[in-house]
Scaffold this motif. Structure first.
Motif, PDB file in Angstrom:
ATOM      1  N   VAL A 156      34.852  32.010  70.794  1.00 13.04           N
ATOM      2  CA  VAL A 156      34.478  30.684  70.324  1.00 13.04           C
ATOM      3  C   VAL A 156      35.181  29.612  71.159  1.00 13.04           C
ATOM      4  O   VAL A 156      36.327  29.776  71.591  1.00 13.04           O
ATOM      5  CB  VAL A 156      34.827  30.536  68.824  1.00 13.04           C
ATOM      6  CG1 VAL A 156      36.338  30.437  68.584  1.00 13.04           C
ATOM      7  CG2 VAL A 156      34.093  29.347  68.203  1.00 13.04           C
ATOM      8  N   VAL A 157      34.484  28.529  71.439  1.00 12.63           N
ATOM      9  CA  VAL A 157      35.072  27.364  72.100  1.00 12.63           C
ATOM     10  C   VAL A 157      35.934  26.636  71.068  1.00 12.63           C
ATOM     11  O   VAL A 157      35.537  26.485  69.913  1.00 12.63           O
ATOM     12  CB  VAL A 157      33.974  26.426  72.643  1.00 12.63           C
ATOM     13  CG1 VAL A 157      34.563  25.139  73.207  1.00 12.63           C
ATOM     14  CG2 VAL A 157      33.136  27.154  73.698  1.00 12.63           C
ATOM     15  N   LEU A 158      37.103  26.186  71.462  1.00 11.70           N
ATOM     16  CA  LEU A 158      38.015  25.526  70.533  1.00 11.70           C
ATOM     17  C   LEU A 158      38.069  24.031  70.816  1.00 11.70           C
ATOM     18  O   LEU A 158      38.487  23.602  71.890  1.00 11.70           O
ATOM     19  CB  LEU A 158      39.412  26.130  70.655  1.00 11.70           C
ATOM     20  CG  LEU A 158      40.475  25.638  69.685  1.00 11.70           C
ATOM     21  CD1 LEU A 158      40.043  25.857  68.243  1.00 11.70           C
ATOM     22  CD2 LEU A 158      41.797  26.347  69.950  1.00 11.70           C
ATOM     23  N   LEU A 206      24.961  27.930  74.502  1.00 13.81           N
ATOM     24  CA  LEU A 206      26.402  28.025  74.703  1.00 13.81           C
ATOM     25  C   LEU A 206      27.052  28.765  73.537  1.00 13.81           C
ATOM     26  O   LEU A 206      26.515  28.782  72.420  1.00 13.81           O
ATOM     27  CB  LEU A 206      27.005  26.621  74.811  1.00 13.81           C
ATOM     28  CG  LEU A 206      26.581  25.808  76.030  1.00 13.81           C
ATOM     29  CD1 LEU A 206      26.962  24.343  75.853  1.00 13.81           C
ATOM     30  CD2 LEU A 206      27.211  26.375  77.302  1.00 13.81           C
ATOM     31  N   PRO A 207      28.214  29.375  73.768  1.00 18.58           N
ATOM     32  CA  PRO A 207      28.939  29.971  72.644  1.00 18.58           C
ATOM     33  C   PRO A 207      29.318  28.886  71.641  1.00 18.58           C
ATOM     34  O   PRO A 207      29.528  27.727  72.004  1.00 18.58           O
ATOM     35  CB  PRO A 207      30.180  30.581  73.301  1.00 18.58           C
ATOM     36  CG  PRO A 207      30.335  29.855  74.596  1.00 18.58           C
ATOM     37  CD  PRO A 207      28.946  29.503  75.033  1.00 18.58           C
ATOM     38  N   GLY A 208      29.377  29.257  70.369  1.00 12.43           N
ATOM     39  CA  GLY A 208      29.716  28.290  69.322  1.00 12.43           C
ATOM     40  C   GLY A 208      31.099  27.694  69.500  1.00 12.43           C
ATOM     41  O   GLY A 208      31.952  28.248  70.211  1.00 12.43           O
ATOM     42  N   ALA A 209      31.315  26.570  68.845  1.00 21.45           N
ATOM     43  CA  ALA A 209      32.600  25.871  68.928  1.00 21.45           C
ATOM     44  C   ALA A 209      33.182  25.677  67.530  1.00 21.45           C
ATOM     45  O   ALA A 209      32.449  25.475  66.557  1.00 21.45           O
ATOM     46  CB  ALA A 209      32.433  24.520  69.620  1.00 21.45           C
ATOM     47  N   LEU A 210      34.492  25.739  67.460  1.00 24.06           N
ATOM     48  CA  LEU A 210      35.245  25.526  66.228  1.00 24.06           C
ATOM     49  C   LEU A 210      35.964  24.190  66.328  1.00 24.06           C
ATOM     50  O   LEU A 210      36.814  24.001  67.190  1.00 24.06           O
ATOM     51  CB  LEU A 210      36.253  26.662  66.025  1.00 24.06           C
ATOM     52  CG  LEU A 210      37.227  26.512  64.859  1.00 24.06           C
ATOM     53  CD1 LEU A 210      36.491  26.433  63.528  1.00 24.06           C
ATOM     54  CD2 LEU A 210      38.232  27.669  64.865  1.00 24.06           C
TER      55      LEU A 210
END
Length: 268
Positions: A193-195, A151-155
């Motif tokens: 990025v996922v927030l 999955l795309p990274g998350a912040l």
């Protein structure tokens, strides 16, 4: 229910990484002293608690997931897979001085168990710029590859575990910091990025800014029987962290869509 596959792919060119008004590290900004205690939702639970009813129900629709950090150590991924967990987010980094010591086992172990995995960064906007932290995250486990299982990274943006709720930034300063991180992550990985953030914190620290809703998938924590109100702009969440008291590991989530849609998000 459809999902915010909000790598909607609006091309954002690589811009100058230090933006006007973006927060830089304060000269006396402290190095995080207990990063092992800082995980997705640790400060949400502390500041917002659970729903007033105290009822936590497993959401009926969607795809089951979990999230972990060094707090869980070596994770029994096969047990989680057997219980129905199909995706996970794993804490990789915090600030520019910490990498989860259990990251390798957690990241590789989930992959080998057939669980779609992603990583997240716990933000400390008072210790360095968003661009600097995004680069550190990508270099220490926050990257992305089109393998169908990443999955795309998350912040992770939440209450400051070391001091002032909004890390000493103005609302516009916080928006600029998040934008700095998001643009740098997109330039490095090609993904939005996922927030991760709570509605309450987002309102307090960004003035309920709606500027990220068209590009960044929302991962929202709310521990109760419903997801509750969302931050401005988002019509629905991509991931809901619905409990901190789940089976095997505490934090459990629901992806707002089918497994096929989850795989589509992984594939970009």
């Amino acid at each position: 229910m459809s999902t915010v596959l909000a790598a909607l792919g609006v091309g954002i060119p690589a811009l100058a990484l230090v933006l006007s008004g973006t927060a830089a590290a304060a000269p006396d900004a402290p190095v995080p002293s207990h990063p092992g205690d800082d995980f997705a939702g640790s400060q949400i639970l502390r500041h917002e608690g659970t729903s007033k009813s105290g009822v936590t129900l497993t959401p009926v629709r969607g795809t089951e997931g979990a999230d972990v950090s060094s707090h869980q150590g070596s994770v029994a991924w096969a047990s989680l897979r057997k219980s129905g967990v199909r995706f996970t987010y794993i804490k990789a980094t915090e600030s520019t001085s910490y990498k989860n010591p259990s990251f390798t086992q957690q990241y590789n172990g989930s992959y080998k168990a057939g669980i779609i995995r992603g990583s997240y960064h716990f933000a400390t906007p008072n210790t360095s710029s968003g661009a600097v932290q995004a680069r550190y995250f990508v270099a220490h486990g926050g990257g992305w590859s089109k393998d169908g299982k990443t999955l795309p990274g998350a912040l992770d943006m939440e209450y400051n575990p070391y001091g002032a709720t909004c890390y000493g930034l103005s609302r516009q300063g916080m928006v600029n910091w998040v934008r700095d991180f998001a643009r740098t992550y997109k330039a490095k990985t090609g993904r939005d990025v996922v927030l991760y953030t709570s509605t309450s914190w987002w309102k307090t620290c960004t003035g309920n800014n709606s500027g990220f809703s068209r590009t960044n998938p929302l991962w929202v924590p709310h521990y109760g029987s419903t997801v509750g109100a969302l931050p401005a702009g988002w019509k629905y969440q991509t991931v809901w962290q619905y409990t901190s008291k789940g089976a095997t590991v505490g934090d459990h989530n629901r992806f707002n869509g089918s497994l096929a849609r989850l795989k589509a998000l992984a594939n970009g």
